[in-house]
Design a protein around this motif. Sequence first.
Motif, PDB file in Angstrom:
ATOM      1  N   GLN A   1       3.422  -5.926  -8.679  1.00 47.11           N
ATOM      2  CA  GLN A   1       2.070  -6.325  -8.284  1.00 47.11           C
ATOM      3  C   GLN A   1       1.024  -5.416  -8.928  1.00 47.11           C
TER       4      GLN A   1
ATOM      5  N   CYS B   1      -5.711  -1.789  -6.750  1.00 45.13           N
ATOM      6  CA  CYS B   1      -4.443  -1.061  -6.620  1.00 45.13           C
ATOM      7  C   CYS B   1      -4.413  -0.226  -5.342  1.00 45.13           C
TER       8      CYS B   1
ATOM      9  N   TYR C   1      -4.158  -2.700  -2.368  1.00 47.73           N
ATOM     10  CA  TYR C   1      -2.813  -3.268  -2.310  1.00 47.73           C
ATOM     11  C   TYR C   1      -1.810  -2.227  -1.815  1.00 47.73           C
ATOM     12  N   SER C   2      -1.874  -1.025  -2.357  1.00 47.43           N
ATOM     13  CA  SER C   2      -0.913   0.025  -1.997  1.00 47.43           C
ATOM     14  C   SER C   2      -0.991   0.369  -0.519  1.00 47.43           C
TER      15      SER C   2
ATOM     16  N   GLU D   1      -2.227  -1.444   1.932  1.00 45.57           N
ATOM     17  CA  GLU D   1      -1.807  -2.590   2.745  1.00 45.57           C
ATOM     18  C   GLU D   1      -0.288  -2.791   2.679  1.00 45.57           C
ATOM     19  N   TYR D   2       0.263  -2.726   1.483  1.00 40.28           N
ATOM     20  CA  TYR D   2       1.702  -2.928   1.299  1.00 40.28           C
ATOM     21  C   TYR D   2       2.497  -1.924   2.140  1.00 40.28           C
TER      22      TYR D   2
END
Length: 184
Positions: free
Chosen positions: A62, A80, A83-84, A86-87
């Motif tokens: 991703q 990034c 996303y990081s 949240e992931y």
Amino acid sequence: MDERLIQAALECFATYGFRKTSLSDVAVRAGVSRATIYRTFGSKERMGELVLLHESARFVGQLEHIFASDLPPEEQIAACVEYSLEYLANHDVFQRMLAEEPEELFAMLVERPGHPSFITSLSDGLAPLLAAGRHAHLLRVSPRQAVEFCTRVVLSFIAHPTTSLGDSREISRFIWAAVSATTG
């Protein structure tokens, strides 16, 4: 690698924790024989390494997509970071290990002889993408240093999420200011 075995291992790690999960637990969860699990993984430590590699590849995939986009570099960094955070906030195994087995998680993240750290692996994978991007000239540090810095910052927020620095957008602006030749 059989996706069903990786998924079974992830489910066991989320349910029992890494320390308490056995290869037999994974065999039962996957609906395969113990011999299949032992033949596939060999040991619990190797199973952990392979699951970490699998999850890292999914995560990095991703990030690669974000870096390959036409977004301006500061937006790529923001995407990034968002996303990081949240992931990892929604990753059941990561959250369980962070809360209950931080030493096991730390052992997976640090560099040991024969095992590069998560930070090194991520930098190795993403720095060439950042370097090849059309905005690489805007960096005041090397692409590898930019990825490493961003990774270290994100990991610090995961380990200690309480901050006065604002939301992920604001944090990404701090990161961009630290690695870019421009601040606008």
